[in-house]
Design a protein around this motif. Sequence first.
Motif, PDB file in Angstrom:
ATOM      1  N   ALA A  93      16.144 -52.452  72.935  1.00  0.00           N
ATOM      2  CA  ALA A  93      17.612 -52.454  72.977  1.00  0.00           C
ATOM      3  C   ALA A  93      18.171 -51.041  73.099  1.00  0.00           C
ATOM      4  CB  ALA A  93      18.156 -53.131  71.722  1.00  0.00           C
ATOM      5  N   GLY A  94      17.306 -50.049  72.999  1.00  0.00           N
ATOM      6  CA  GLY A  94      17.776 -48.676  73.188  1.00  0.00           C
ATOM      7  C   GLY A  94      18.149 -47.958  71.908  1.00  0.00           C
ATOM      8  N   SER A  95      17.339 -48.116  70.852  1.00  0.00           N
ATOM      9  CA  SER A  95      17.581 -47.335  69.635  1.00  0.00           C
ATOM     10  C   SER A  95      17.341 -45.855  69.925  1.00  0.00           C
ATOM     11  CB  SER A  95      16.610 -47.760  68.528  1.00  0.00           C
ATOM     12  OG  SER A  95      16.856 -49.084  68.131  1.00  0.00           O
ATOM     13  N   LEU A  96      17.904 -45.020  69.060  1.00  0.00           N
ATOM     14  CA  LEU A  96      17.675 -43.576  69.162  1.00  0.00           C
ATOM     15  C   LEU A  96      16.164 -43.293  69.205  1.00  0.00           C
ATOM     16  CD1 LEU A  96      18.711 -40.558  68.823  1.00  0.00           C
ATOM     17  CD2 LEU A  96      18.310 -40.913  66.376  1.00  0.00           C
ATOM     18  N   GLN A  97      15.756 -42.455  70.117  1.00  0.00           N
ATOM     19  CA  GLN A  97      14.354 -41.986  70.197  1.00  0.00           C
ATOM     20  C   GLN A  97      13.353 -43.137  70.298  1.00  0.00           C
ATOM     21  OE1 GLN A  97      14.532 -39.546  66.660  1.00  0.00           O
ATOM     22  NE2 GLN A  97      15.475 -37.840  67.771  1.00  0.00           N
ATOM     23  N   GLU A  98      13.782 -44.186  70.971  1.00  0.00           N
ATOM     24  CA  GLU A  98      12.882 -45.330  71.106  1.00  0.00           C
ATOM     25  C   GLU A  98      11.830 -45.000  72.164  1.00  0.00           C
ATOM     26  OE1 GLU A  98      14.424 -49.640  71.561  1.00  0.00           O
ATOM     27  OE2 GLU A  98      13.591 -49.081  73.507  1.00  0.00           O
ATOM     28  N   MET A  99      10.676 -44.708  71.690  1.00  0.00           N
ATOM     29  CA  MET A  99       9.605 -44.311  72.610  1.00  0.00           C
ATOM     30  C   MET A  99       8.286 -44.838  72.077  1.00  0.00           C
ATOM     31  SD  MET A  99       8.156 -40.599  73.444  1.00  0.00           S
ATOM     32  CE  MET A  99       6.914 -40.428  74.695  1.00  0.00           C
ATOM     33  N   ASP A 100       7.472 -45.352  72.968  1.00  0.00           N
ATOM     34  CA  ASP A 100       6.134 -45.770  72.554  1.00  0.00           C
ATOM     35  C   ASP A 100       5.211 -44.545  72.627  1.00  0.00           C
ATOM     36  OD1 ASP A 100       3.842 -47.013  71.886  1.00  0.00           O
ATOM     37  OD2 ASP A 100       3.649 -48.193  73.730  1.00  0.00           O
ATOM     38  N   HIS A 101       4.820 -44.047  71.459  1.00  0.00           N
ATOM     39  CA  HIS A 101       4.008 -42.818  71.422  1.00  0.00           C
ATOM     40  C   HIS A 101       2.540 -43.063  71.736  1.00  0.00           C
ATOM     41  CE1 HIS A 101       7.182 -42.554  68.154  1.00  0.00           C
ATOM     42  NE2 HIS A 101       7.598 -41.704  69.063  1.00  0.00           N
ATOM     43  N   LEU A 102       2.135 -44.326  71.662  1.00  0.00           N
ATOM     44  CA  LEU A 102       0.690 -44.590  71.724  1.00  0.00           C
ATOM     45  C   LEU A 102       0.016 -44.172  73.037  1.00  0.00           C
ATOM     46  CD1 LEU A 102       1.251 -45.932  69.030  1.00  0.00           C
ATOM     47  CD2 LEU A 102      -0.465 -47.647  69.627  1.00  0.00           C
ATOM     48  N   PRO A 103       0.633 -44.437  74.198  1.00  0.00           N
ATOM     49  CA  PRO A 103      -0.056 -44.018  75.423  1.00  0.00           C
ATOM     50  C   PRO A 103      -0.320 -42.509  75.462  1.00  0.00           C
ATOM     51  CG  PRO A 103       1.728 -45.524  75.935  1.00  0.00           C
ATOM     52  CD  PRO A 103       1.860 -45.180  74.473  1.00  0.00           C
ATOM     53  N   ILE A 104       0.599 -41.729  74.882  1.00  0.00           N
ATOM     54  CA  ILE A 104       0.383 -40.272  74.853  1.00  0.00           C
ATOM     55  C   ILE A 104      -0.716 -39.939  73.848  1.00  0.00           C
ATOM     56  CG2 ILE A 104       1.424 -38.057  74.226  1.00  0.00           C
ATOM     57  CD1 ILE A 104       4.089 -39.148  75.226  1.00  0.00           C
ATOM     58  N   TYR A 105      -0.556 -40.438  72.634  1.00  0.00           N
ATOM     59  CA  TYR A 105      -1.486 -40.047  71.566  1.00  0.00           C
ATOM     60  C   TYR A 105      -2.874 -40.674  71.740  1.00  0.00           C
ATOM     61  CZ  TYR A 105       1.368 -36.908  68.876  1.00  0.00           C
ATOM     62  OH  TYR A 105       2.065 -35.792  68.473  1.00  0.00           O
ATOM     63  N   ASP A 106      -2.913 -41.790  72.403  1.00  0.00           N
ATOM     64  CA  ASP A 106      -4.202 -42.432  72.649  1.00  0.00           C
ATOM     65  C   ASP A 106      -5.164 -41.501  73.383  1.00  0.00           C
ATOM     66  OD1 ASP A 106      -5.412 -44.776  71.982  1.00  0.00           O
ATOM     67  OD2 ASP A 106      -5.243 -45.613  74.003  1.00  0.00           O
ATOM     68  N   SER A 107      -4.605 -40.680  74.256  1.00  0.00           N
ATOM     69  CA  SER A 107      -5.474 -39.835  75.097  1.00  0.00           C
ATOM     70  C   SER A 107      -5.908 -38.556  74.391  1.00  0.00           C
ATOM     71  CB  SER A 107      -4.743 -39.493  76.402  1.00  0.00           C
ATOM     72  OG  SER A 107      -3.602 -38.716  76.114  1.00  0.00           O
ATOM     73  N   ILE A 108      -5.352 -38.263  73.215  1.00  0.00           N
ATOM     74  CA  ILE A 108      -5.670 -36.988  72.546  1.00  0.00           C
ATOM     75  C   ILE A 108      -6.094 -37.200  71.093  1.00  0.00           C
ATOM     76  CG2 ILE A 108      -4.249 -35.477  74.008  1.00  0.00           C
ATOM     77  CD1 ILE A 108      -2.023 -35.749  71.826  1.00  0.00           C
ATOM     78  N   THR A 109      -6.413 -38.436  70.738  1.00  0.00           N
ATOM     79  CA  THR A 109      -6.819 -38.721  69.358  1.00  0.00           C
ATOM     80  C   THR A 109      -8.004 -39.681  69.361  1.00  0.00           C
ATOM     81  OG1 THR A 109      -5.273 -40.574  69.274  1.00  0.00           O
ATOM     82  CG2 THR A 109      -4.491 -38.489  68.351  1.00  0.00           C
ATOM     83  N   LYS A 110      -8.640 -39.792  68.196  1.00  0.00           N
ATOM     84  CA  LYS A 110      -9.712 -40.778  68.041  1.00  0.00           C
ATOM     85  C   LYS A 110      -9.132 -42.175  67.884  1.00  0.00           C
ATOM     86  CE  LYS A 110     -13.444 -39.806  65.682  1.00  0.00           C
ATOM     87  NZ  LYS A 110     -14.253 -39.510  64.479  1.00  0.00           N
ATOM     88  N   SER A 111      -7.927 -42.269  67.302  1.00  0.00           N
ATOM     89  CA  SER A 111      -7.261 -43.566  67.218  1.00  0.00           C
ATOM     90  C   SER A 111      -5.759 -43.366  67.105  1.00  0.00           C
ATOM     91  CB  SER A 111      -7.780 -44.384  66.024  1.00  0.00           C
ATOM     92  OG  SER A 111      -7.254 -43.873  64.820  1.00  0.00           O
ATOM     93  N   ALA A 112      -5.012 -44.239  67.734  1.00  0.00           N
ATOM     94  CA  ALA A 112      -3.547 -44.190  67.666  1.00  0.00           C
ATOM     95  C   ALA A 112      -3.073 -45.622  67.414  1.00  0.00           C
ATOM     96  CB  ALA A 112      -2.967 -43.652  68.962  1.00  0.00           C
ATOM     97  N   THR A 113      -2.319 -45.801  66.310  1.00  0.00           N
ATOM     98  CA  THR A 113      -2.004 -47.147  65.839  1.00  0.00           C
ATOM     99  C   THR A 113      -0.544 -47.226  65.406  1.00  0.00           C
ATOM    100  OG1 THR A 113      -4.160 -46.993  64.758  1.00  0.00           O
ATOM    101  CG2 THR A 113      -2.864 -48.948  64.256  1.00  0.00           C
TER     102      THR A 113
END
Length: 537
Positions: free
Chosen positions: A111-131
């Motif tokens: 619905a467009g909340s402030l800072q509504e962003m899915d961080h997982l695709p970014i963090y998935d590539s630079i971490t052992k796990s992103a949840t």
Amino acid sequence: MGLIEGHAGEQAVAALRGFDVDTMFTLNGGHIWPLYDAARNQGMAVVDTRHESSATFAAEAYAKLTRRPGLAALTAGPGLTNGVSATTSAWFNGSPVVVLGGRAPQARWGAGSLQEMDHLPIYDSITKSATTVFDPTDAGRLVHDAVATAAAAHRGPVMVDFPLDVFGPSAGEVPEATLPERAAPDPDAVAALAEMIARAERPAFMVGSDAYWDRAEASLLAAAETFGVPCFFNGMGRGMLAADHELAFLRTRGLLKQRADLVVVLGTPLDFRLGFGRFGEATVAHVVDSDEQRAGHVDVHTVVGDISVVLAELAEHRGERRDHRDWIEELTDAERRAASSDQALLTADDDPIKPSRVYGELGRRLERDAVVICDGGDFASYAGKFVEVHQPGGWLDTGPYGCLGNGLGYAIAARTVRPDAQIALLLGDGAAGFSLMDVDSLVRHRLPVVMIVGNNGMWGLEKHPMQAIYGWDLACDLQPGCRYDEVVRALGGGGETVSEPADIGPALDRAFASGVPYLVNVITDPDDVYPRSSNLG
Ligand SMILES: Cc1ncc(C[n+]2csc(CCOP(=O)(O)OP(=O)(O)O)c2C)c(N)n1
Ligand SMILES: [Mg+2]
């Protein structure tokens, strides 16, 4: 640990406390207030910075110095994206960093909340796990599992984010903090390695960061002494033997290519820093903490397992072995010659000041338990050449990701973790610009650190190679003589500018005695070119 009666943030903090994580590095944002609420309730220290990059680098340095997981709490959207470079550094360094993130509420997703962003695709590539924690009763378990993942070899960062609406009243199980068993190496592979070392005429150990993470200092000493093997160091391997130990060598690494017949690389990748795993004619063996650390680009004898265990088993070797005394003597002589030619550089009276003189003055003042932090180009490379490290954890560099800007974050954590040791932060003038505002965090949290800027008025590591390759340079110049010390004074610390070689020492004495964050801005020779054989590896 059992059932925690409290919101998802309480469970998360309880899980982290179970792993002895006692400090949260952060920058404020409404999405993560429940994490602060939990930190307050559970007696976790909160150290806030002026940039999420610094908070995340601080979490990494906390991990590096304590060998426990480090924690950064970053707010949704821009907080987490600002932490990306530091998290990536932790990924390259194999540092157990736990990033807890805020996240826009799940109930309104789309619905467009402030800072509504899915961080997982970014963090998935630079971490052992992103949840993402979707069920508040599951928060303790998810965070526990993430921390255990970060702390298990091969270590690395993890990320867990919390939609705002999972912070409502709840309760959840927090498992007892458990780390996986140490990975036992294959006994045949260790026995074969022991034979290789025993038969070699001129073997060497190259000791890297994962040996440090595996707490291998005692078993390294035992193995090196059992076989009489000279040791060289890389990254957090520095200090694993004291620099003045008779088997520790700092200045003669170049000789390995020409003279060694076996190089055993312990706990560091066979990357650009190690000639991609080639040392002239020498046979190379590789000891790694986990399967995924095997080198794919060279075919070498590889032992997989806890590096401390591998070394302890090597130290048990009782068969015949060659005498390496001639080899050690050869290296010791070469080391002595290199040290005495360094001496001229360390005491050079050149005006303008050569970076080496700065390290001569610093070296005389450093105590054995000092923590030296590097952030910069050539100025940091010189530190690698000249600074002697005597204890594990005495040296923090940015690592193979080579990300400038780690300086103030690392320094904040170093002083937090080591309240009584000397902390010396070495900054190129370019590097300083990334994080110098975080002197404010040092001042607010009363964290005295000595900063030394090698101020050559340029991005030196770029300018000199551009000149050499193109005959011109662009986007390489900074303000000559810029008063970075005045920045620190404006923020409530101390500082001074030095342009005469004889003034460096007394300025450092004032800095160490000051009890406040203090920056010594040393104007160095812009024409000094670091003797570098390759730039981009
Ligand atoms: C975040 C980031 N941006 C750019 C670079 C590329 N880079 C590597 S070294 C360097 C120059 C550093 O200059 P300075 O800190 O002044 O040290 P000097 O080489 O002048 O001693 C640059 C720009 C990098 N490694 N990291
Ligand atoms: Mg510079």
